[in-house]
Every structure is written in C-alpha cells, then in structure tokens.
Design an enzyme around this catalytic site. Structure first.
Site, PDB file in Angstrom:
ATOM      1  N   LYS A  22      22.673 -12.691 -72.467  1.00  0.00           N
ATOM      2  CA  LYS A  22      23.733 -13.499 -71.760  1.00  0.00           C
ATOM      3  C   LYS A  22      24.161 -14.465 -72.111  1.00  0.00           C
ATOM      4  CE  LYS A  22      21.059 -16.602 -68.534  1.00  0.00           C
ATOM      5  NZ  LYS A  22      21.328 -18.167 -69.315  1.00  0.00           N
ATOM      6  N   ASN A  23      23.369 -15.482 -72.478  1.00  0.00           N
ATOM      7  CA  ASN A  23      24.550 -16.560 -72.983  1.00  0.00           C
ATOM      8  C   ASN A  23      25.978 -16.516 -73.526  1.00  0.00           C
ATOM      9  OD1 ASN A  23      22.783 -18.252 -71.353  1.00  0.00           O
ATOM     10  ND2 ASN A  23      21.795 -18.757 -73.121  1.00  0.00           N
ATOM     11  N   ARG A  93      24.717 -22.484 -64.507  1.00  0.00           N
ATOM     12  CA  ARG A  93      25.169 -23.011 -64.815  1.00  0.00           C
ATOM     13  C   ARG A  93      25.911 -22.587 -65.993  1.00  0.00           C
ATOM     14  NH1 ARG A  93      23.842 -28.429 -65.405  1.00  0.00           N
ATOM     15  NH2 ARG A  93      25.104 -28.983 -67.518  1.00  0.00           N
ATOM     16  N   CYS A 117      19.634 -23.162 -63.975  1.00  0.00           N
ATOM     17  CA  CYS A 117      18.703 -23.766 -64.143  1.00  0.00           C
ATOM     18  C   CYS A 117      18.113 -25.475 -64.208  1.00  0.00           C
ATOM     19  CB  CYS A 117      17.106 -23.431 -64.980  1.00  0.00           C
ATOM     20  SG  CYS A 117      17.080 -21.766 -64.721  1.00  0.00           S
ATOM     21  N   ARG A 122      21.079 -32.262 -66.309  1.00  0.00           N
ATOM     22  CA  ARG A 122      22.200 -31.317 -67.086  1.00  0.00           C
ATOM     23  C   ARG A 122      23.418 -31.985 -67.629  1.00  0.00           C
ATOM     24  NH1 ARG A 122      20.056 -25.807 -67.152  1.00  0.00           N
ATOM     25  NH2 ARG A 122      21.192 -25.482 -69.267  1.00  0.00           N
ATOM     26  N   PRO A 123      24.229 -33.208 -68.860  1.00  0.00           N
ATOM     27  CA  PRO A 123      25.154 -33.632 -68.444  1.00  0.00           C
ATOM     28  C   PRO A 123      26.456 -32.845 -68.799  1.00  0.00           C
ATOM     29  CG  PRO A 123      23.916 -35.135 -69.717  1.00  0.00           C
ATOM     30  CD  PRO A 123      22.894 -33.669 -69.069  1.00  0.00           C
ATOM     31  N   ASP A 125      29.352 -35.285 -69.692  1.00  0.00           N
ATOM     32  CA  ASP A 125      29.613 -35.927 -70.774  1.00  0.00           C
ATOM     33  C   ASP A 125      30.799 -35.332 -71.682  1.00  0.00           C
ATOM     34  OD1 ASP A 125      26.893 -35.722 -71.051  1.00  0.00           O
ATOM     35  OD2 ASP A 125      28.164 -37.193 -72.419  1.00  0.00           O
ATOM     36  N   GLN A 126      29.862 -34.509 -72.692  1.00  0.00           N
ATOM     37  CA  GLN A 126      30.740 -34.257 -73.730  1.00  0.00           C
ATOM     38  C   GLN A 126      31.689 -33.017 -73.786  1.00  0.00           C
ATOM     39  OE1 GLN A 126      29.724 -35.781 -77.118  1.00  0.00           O
ATOM     40  NE2 GLN A 126      28.786 -36.866 -75.281  1.00  0.00           N
ATOM     41  N   ASP A 305      14.674 -21.974 -74.712  1.00  0.00           N
ATOM     42  CA  ASP A 305      14.691 -20.989 -73.889  1.00  0.00           C
ATOM     43  C   ASP A 305      13.971 -20.356 -74.457  1.00  0.00           C
ATOM     44  OD1 ASP A 305      16.904 -22.419 -72.679  1.00  0.00           O
ATOM     45  OD2 ASP A 305      18.008 -20.585 -73.466  1.00  0.00           O
ATOM     46  N   ARG A 397      18.574 -13.569 -63.372  1.00  0.00           N
ATOM     47  CA  ARG A 397      19.400 -13.904 -63.618  1.00  0.00           C
ATOM     48  C   ARG A 397      19.925 -13.798 -65.196  1.00  0.00           C
ATOM     49  NH1 ARG A 397      19.593 -19.492 -64.568  1.00  0.00           N
ATOM     50  NH2 ARG A 397      21.127 -19.623 -65.758  1.00  0.00           N
TER      51      ARG A 397
HETATM   52  C1  UD1 Z   1      22.710 -24.187 -73.533  1.00  0.00           C
HETATM   53  C2  UD1 Z   1      22.263 -22.242 -73.008  1.00  0.00           C
HETATM   54  C3  UD1 Z   1      20.236 -22.827 -72.484  1.00  0.00           C
HETATM   55  C4  UD1 Z   1      20.502 -23.578 -73.448  1.00  0.00           C
HETATM   56  C5  UD1 Z   1      20.525 -24.731 -74.171  1.00  0.00           C
HETATM   57  C6  UD1 Z   1      20.083 -25.385 -75.313  1.00  0.00           C
HETATM   58  C7  UD1 Z   1      24.234 -21.083 -71.604  1.00  0.00           C
HETATM   59  C8  UD1 Z   1      24.703 -20.769 -70.727  1.00  0.00           C
HETATM   60  N1  UD1 Z   1      22.508 -21.767 -71.719  1.00  0.00           N
HETATM   61  O1  UD1 Z   1      23.032 -24.485 -71.886  1.00  0.00           O
HETATM   62  O2  UD1 Z   1      19.984 -21.610 -71.813  1.00  0.00           O
HETATM   63  O3  UD1 Z   1      18.921 -23.941 -72.916  1.00  0.00           O
HETATM   64  O4  UD1 Z   1      22.253 -24.494 -74.698  1.00  0.00           O
HETATM   65  O5  UD1 Z   1      20.034 -24.428 -76.141  1.00  0.00           O
HETATM   66  O6  UD1 Z   1      24.332 -20.843 -72.949  1.00  0.00           O
HETATM   67  N2  UD1 Z   1      24.162 -32.584 -73.893  1.00  0.00           N
HETATM   68  C9  UD1 Z   1      24.772 -34.282 -73.303  1.00  0.00           C
HETATM   69  N3  UD1 Z   1      26.065 -34.304 -72.548  1.00  0.00           N
HETATM   70  C10 UD1 Z   1      26.914 -32.559 -72.471  1.00  0.00           C
HETATM   71  C11 UD1 Z   1      25.905 -31.593 -73.019  1.00  0.00           C
HETATM   72  C12 UD1 Z   1      24.835 -31.612 -73.123  1.00  0.00           C
HETATM   73  O7  UD1 Z   1      23.689 -35.628 -73.333  1.00  0.00           O
HETATM   74  O8  UD1 Z   1      28.033 -32.941 -72.454  1.00  0.00           O
HETATM   75  C13 UD1 Z   1      22.660 -32.364 -73.557  1.00  0.00           C
HETATM   76  C14 UD1 Z   1      21.699 -32.059 -72.622  1.00  0.00           C
HETATM   77  O9  UD1 Z   1      21.250 -32.548 -72.112  1.00  0.00           O
HETATM   78  C15 UD1 Z   1      20.546 -31.354 -73.363  1.00  0.00           C
HETATM   79  C16 UD1 Z   1      21.046 -31.268 -74.601  1.00  0.00           C
HETATM   80  O10 UD1 Z   1      22.578 -32.030 -74.827  1.00  0.00           O
HETATM   81  O11 UD1 Z   1      19.974 -32.250 -73.761  1.00  0.00           O
HETATM   82  C17 UD1 Z   1      21.318 -29.281 -75.319  1.00  0.00           C
HETATM   83  O12 UD1 Z   1      22.593 -28.841 -74.321  1.00  0.00           O
HETATM   84  P1  UD1 Z   1      23.459 -27.818 -74.179  1.00  0.00           P
HETATM   85  O13 UD1 Z   1      23.383 -27.726 -75.797  1.00  0.00           O
HETATM   86  O14 UD1 Z   1      25.136 -28.504 -73.480  1.00  0.00           O
HETATM   87  O15 UD1 Z   1      22.588 -27.147 -73.217  1.00  0.00           O
HETATM   88  P2  UD1 Z   1      23.841 -25.700 -72.342  1.00  0.00           P
HETATM   89  O16 UD1 Z   1      25.201 -25.579 -72.893  1.00  0.00           O
HETATM   90  O17 UD1 Z   1      23.844 -27.241 -71.019  1.00  0.00           O
END
Ligand code: UD1
Length: 418
Positions: A22-23, A93, A117, A122-123, A125-126, A305, A397
C-alpha cells in the site's frame, strides 16, 4: 455500513499470499504523473486508498484505468488542473505525494491538507522545508498547501526528523530539478527504495535510496514505464501475527523476508518458530508464548504500523510486555477497544504495559484507524466467542479481502451489512 463478525479461538493453518505494498502504491501512483508518457503499474493492492487516489487523479484530468484489479494504467498527458481538493483527498493521508509530483512536473501544486489515519499531530513541515529549499514558494492557507516555483534547483536538504513522507516527496520534486539534490537523514523504508526504483525505471537518476543519504541528479524528462511494486511488509506482518496469535501454522507467501527481520526476531524471541524461504515465511506457534519488549523505530527497526497487531499478540503471551511507540505521538487510542476483549493494558504516554492473559473474550469493538483495526481483527481471532468489528472503512483502506484470506486459513470471519 458493514461489520466483521469473527468467531475466534480457531487455530489458523495454511498459506496466504500478500498483495503489493500500500505505502509503495500511494507514492508510485502520483509519481507516475512525472512522466511524459503512459505508466503501467503492476501488483497494486485493490484497496480503498488506491481507488481514492485514482479518483483524485481522474478529477485532475489524469486517466487512471485499471487493466485488471491489480494493474493500473496512468496517462497524465492531458492533465487539466493542479489542484486536489479537500473533498477528493480527505480519505487518504498520502495525498501529500501529489504535492511533490505536481511541483516536480508542472512547478505548481495545490493540495488540501491530508486526511487518513488520525494518531496524533501529523506535521508536514519537513516536506515544506524540502520544497522551499528546492526553490518553491509554499503557502498554507484555508486548509490548502499551495506550492509553486519558476524553476527547481537541486540542493542539500537535511531532514530534522526521519520522515518517510518527506523523503519520498522531496525525491518526487527533485527528479526533474536542475542539478543535484542530496537528502540527508533520509528514511530507509522498503517503499522508499521501491519509489526510487520506479522513478529510475522512468529515467531518473537516484542513488542511495535505502541508506540515509539519497542523491538525485535532475534529468530533463521522464519516460513511461512498466513496473511491478513490492509486496506489502505490513500486510505480511499482520498475517504472520495472525498465525502466532491463534497458535497456528501459517505460511505467508510473496513477501521479502529481509523486510520482516525486526518482526521475525521478535516472534522468535517470544518462542514462535519462524522458517524463512526465498519469498515466504512460515510461522508455527504453540502455547506458551513469552512476553517481550518492543520499541517502534524507523526502518530497519520494528514498524509502528505493526504496533497494534503486536499489542494484540502480546496480550496473549505470558508475563509483562512493554511496547514503546517512538514514531507517533498518540498511537495507543485503540487500546480501549482492545481492553473490551479482555486485554490488560495500561498506557503511560508513549508506553503500553501489557499483562499477558490466557484468554481474550469476544465483544463489540470499533476500528479507530487502519492498523488498529488489524490489531482488533487479530485479537478477535484469538478471543473465545463472537467479536463484532465496526468502522471497516479503516481496515478496507489497507487490506484487500481480509475476510477471504483469513477464512481460507480456517478462521470463522464474515462481513455482513448492518
Ligand atoms: C508513513 C506511512 C505510515 C507510517 C509512517 C511511519 C505512508 C503512506 N504512510 O507515514 O503508515 O506509520 O510512515 O513509518 O507511507 N514528522 C514531522 N514532520 C514532517 C513529517 C513527519 O515532524 O514533516 C514526524 C511525524 O510527526 C512522525 C514522524 O516524523 O512522528 C514519522 O512520520 P513520517 O515518516 O513522515 O510518516 P508518514 O510518511 O506520514
């Protein structure tokens, strides 16, 4: 409204085949619009996230057409607009990948804040930091993220947190940029490597995916491609744990054993027999299983996950287990539902303390998110009596035909209309 009715405490036995990831799918489908031509994507899971994403792209004038249930043709030659509205993306998402892909190809993107979810803040910013570093103007207003650039120019980007989404999104934006982009402190998940392989098969020049430094040399254009996506690590892990929680004998086929190492190691530590082949893992379990401590981490650590499924499994193991959730701030909301099945779990911040029990018992529960739903399904498979699980929209999903796959292993699972 549909619900799953599971009559548990049945030992699962047999073989189950894992679908495509899926991802990876939700990154690779948007990535296809970076091409000037037609892309064929094979081994897609037939799940709601994929269908929602195709609908969103169709709304934008991209032609997404299923050749069969698992093969998609993406033709973005006549894209009409660069805007994905809230209505169209609220369920997924990963709609944020449209930002990187649109920006990369058309230097213009407007995407509503993602849905999907909800387990804490779920920021993104990066992601935004990466786009800005490449030269884009990014504004967030009225729930929309708007990015535009005259041109994108490669640069060095250090991620403050290891983020799967930001790593992929920056890759998408950078493949057609001028010059070289280096992503440091990149995430290393299997679907990052898969997305990079997909882009390289279209003519991109990405090296280092799967390590923490990814180097992308921009190219002028990307061609069409025919690509088969990798098996789903999380679906595979869910079925491995379904075998373990029912003290069964389950062979999970079409997986990549390397992707499962953190889970296989924990299962072995619990006393489960784990046998690996080239593309399958057989899990054989019997009582008693030992409790263990688990900490979720970015890949190659234990995947967040698979954390809810692990909570369910540890609820049936002997002794006290501790799960530390270090990726998401608030991913224990489902524990109250698990407690309805008799689980003895105390949550303190990012830590769950699980006291193993001999038996769980059936109850009425509701999925609070996708993987929480999977955790409840596993607990229900182990529980004595009948469990009814509602809110299947989350489970659908990410899992294709979950009730059919479990039934084929001998579970008593029915999907019924309420
Ligand atoms: C992806 C997966 C999700 C999984 C997660 C962590 C997909 C579609 N989803 O989500 O199922 O749970 O990886 O393995 O692939 N963060 C920041 N700033 C940012 C982005 C992230 O602070 O700009 C933080 C998040 O709050 C979190 C951590 O980084 O604490 C990891 O998030 P991230 O790896 O980005 O998760 P997703 O890509 O949203």
């Amino acid at each position: 409204m549909e619900e799953l009715i599971i009559k548990g405490a049945k030992r699962l036995q047999g073989e189950v085949t894992v679908n495509g990831a899926k991802n990876a799918a939700v990154a690779i489908i948007p990535a296809a619009i970076l091409s000037d031509d037609i892309c064929i994507i094979e081994n897609l899971p037939y799940i709601d996230d994929v269908i929602s994403l195709c609908n969103t792209l169709n709304d934008m004038g991209v032609k997404c057409e299923f050749i069969d249930k698992h093969t998609l043709k993406v033709d973005s030659r006549n894209i009409k607009n660069f805007c994905a509205t809230y209505e169209s993306v609220k369920k997924i998402r990963a709609s944020y990948y449209l930002l990187g892909a649109l920006l990369g190809r058309y230097k213009k993107a407007e995407v509503a804040f993602p849905g999907g979810c909800d387990f804490g803040i779920r920021p993104i910013d990066q992601h935004i930091k990466g786009f800005s570093a490449l030269g884009a103007d990014v504004v967030v207003e009225h729930g929309m993220i708007k990015a535009s650039a005259k041109k994108l120019v490669g640069t060095s980007i250090y991620l403050d947190v290891v983020s799967v989404g930001a790593t992929i999104n920056i890759m998408l934006a950078a493949v057609l940029a001028e010059g070289t982009t280096v992503i440091e402190n990149a995430a290393k998940e299997p679907h990052i490597v898969d997305t990079a392989n997909f882009l390289n098969s279209m003519g991109a020049n990405i090296k280092g995916a799967g390590t923490d430094v990814i180097r992308i040399v921009g190219v002028k254009k990307l061609s069409g491609t025919n690509y088969m996506i990798i098996p789903d690590q999380i679906e595979a892990g869910t079925y491995m744990m379904a075998g373990a929680i029912t003290r069964g004998d389950v062979t999970v086929k079409n997986l990549i054993p390397k992707h499962m190492e953190s889970l296989s190691a924990k299962l072995s530590e619990m006393g489960v027999k784990v046998e690996e082949g080239d593309d399958f893992i057989r899990v054989i379990a019997s009582d008693p299983l030992k409790g263990v401590n688990v900490k979720t981490l970015p890949y190659p650590g234990f995947p967040t996950d698979l954390q809810p499924q692990m909570s369910a499994l540890l609820s049936t193991a002997e002794g006290t287990s501790i799960i530390t959730e270090s990726v998401w701030e608030n991913r224990f909301q489902y524990i109250d539902e698990l407690k309805r099945l008799g689980a003895d779990i105390k949550v303190e911040g990012r830590v769950a303390i699980i006291k193993g029990l001999r038996k769980l018992t059936g109850a009425q529960v509701s999925a609070t998110d996708l993987r929480a739903g999977a955790g409840l399904v596993l607990a229900a498979l182990a529980a004595e009596g009948k469990t009814t699980i509602t809110n299947l929209k989350y489970i659908d999903r990410g899992y294709e035909f979950i009730e059919k796959k479990l039934s084929a292993l001998g579970a008593d699972v029915k999907r019924v209309k309420k």
